[in-house]
Design an enzyme around this catalytic site. Sequence first.
Site, PDB file in Angstrom:
ATOM      1  N   TYR A 178       0.536  -2.547   4.537  1.00 30.53           N
ATOM      2  CA  TYR A 178      -0.730  -1.983   4.067  1.00 30.53           C
ATOM      3  C   TYR A 178      -0.541  -1.365   2.688  1.00 30.53           C
ATOM      4  CZ  TYR A 178       0.763   2.843   5.105  1.00 30.53           C
ATOM      5  OH  TYR A 178       1.410   4.050   5.107  1.00 30.53           O
ATOM      6  N   CYS A 179      -1.648  -1.257   1.950  1.00 33.24           N
ATOM      7  CA  CYS A 179      -1.680  -0.590   0.647  1.00 33.24           C
ATOM      8  C   CYS A 179      -3.100  -0.059   0.451  1.00 33.24           C
ATOM      9  CB  CYS A 179      -1.256  -1.528  -0.480  1.00 33.24           C
ATOM     10  SG  CYS A 179      -2.291  -3.001  -0.665  1.00 33.24           S
ATOM     11  N   THR A 180      -3.436   0.347  -0.754  1.00 33.80           N
ATOM     12  CA  THR A 180      -4.738   0.994  -0.983  1.00 33.80           C
ATOM     13  C   THR A 180      -5.912   0.066  -0.729  1.00 33.80           C
ATOM     14  OG1 THR A 180      -3.713   2.395  -2.656  1.00 33.80           O
ATOM     15  CG2 THR A 180      -6.129   2.297  -2.634  1.00 33.80           C
TER      16      THR A 180
END
Length: 324
Positions: A178-180
């Site tokens: 996951y990331c922003t």
Amino acid sequence: MKAYQTLLYYCYSPIEDAEEFADKHLAFCKSLGLVGRIIVADEGLNGTVSGSPESCKAYMDAIYADGRFNHTEFKIDEVDEPSFIKMHCRYKSEIVHSGLRNPEIINPNKETGIHLEPQDFLAMKDRDDVVVLDVRSNYEHNVGRFKNAVTLDMENFREFPEKVKELEQYKGKKILTYCTGGIKCEKASALLLKEGFEEVYQLHGGIIKYGKEAGGEDFEGKCYVFDNRVTVDVNSVNPVVVSTCKNCGRTTPKMINCANPDCNEHFTQCDDCGEELEGCCSAECMTHPRKREYDGTGYYVKVPQPVNAEKISKRKHKNFSIQK
């Protein structure tokens, strides 16, 4: 409805004459009265723009009307004021700095991790055969991250290819990245697959979409964003604060940039230390002749940094610990 909107988006789609496209796109955005930051590369677009709802709709309509970008997904935030001061649209070698520039080796349009919608990510993340992997930089995951996530000691995403070797122990498990907003995961998950990780997933739309569609459950702290807001709330289900003041160690959700422009470190600082150190990360930075005026927000328009600024930043970032 609030007076303005902020759009976060990316799209991996080849652009011919990308440098010329960037110039024309900048003029188009300005004609709509938008402010923001857009990166244009041969591989696609990565942007955050802000303006009136009418201007934002006109922008989204134009992006969808261009056949190259009609699979773009916009994350829309209602905001009280524009999230930027100026409009920038620049050509760069990648839409997210990774060092993975060869499309014959890593190409998100050909192979990437399985996209999980927020509710599916929520359902899977706590299973025993799953590892939740944060692919963001230190200053991002220090202010907020998923409960029990594995984080990497990285100053920027360009270091990710070297960090993959630290994940060998998790081969054989399902890797949920996951990331922003999802853009880093496109390349991170593709690289993990290339390196022999068999079951790799990514949170579609990133933390921002997860907050909107799954209530942000078990995302602890705030989410760092690349605009004037600096951080945003995500979790409306079971929110907690996980970040601490760099200077005194007290719990604080506030992240700022150091008032010394040659340092410009992203770090968490409580209001008391902010007042005492005038928005600087250290007493040393307080003596800098070009120290910026601290207004309590800790956000400043970026300025060019001298060559030795990178060394200063690296030295200071070593203070962060790896969270797992």
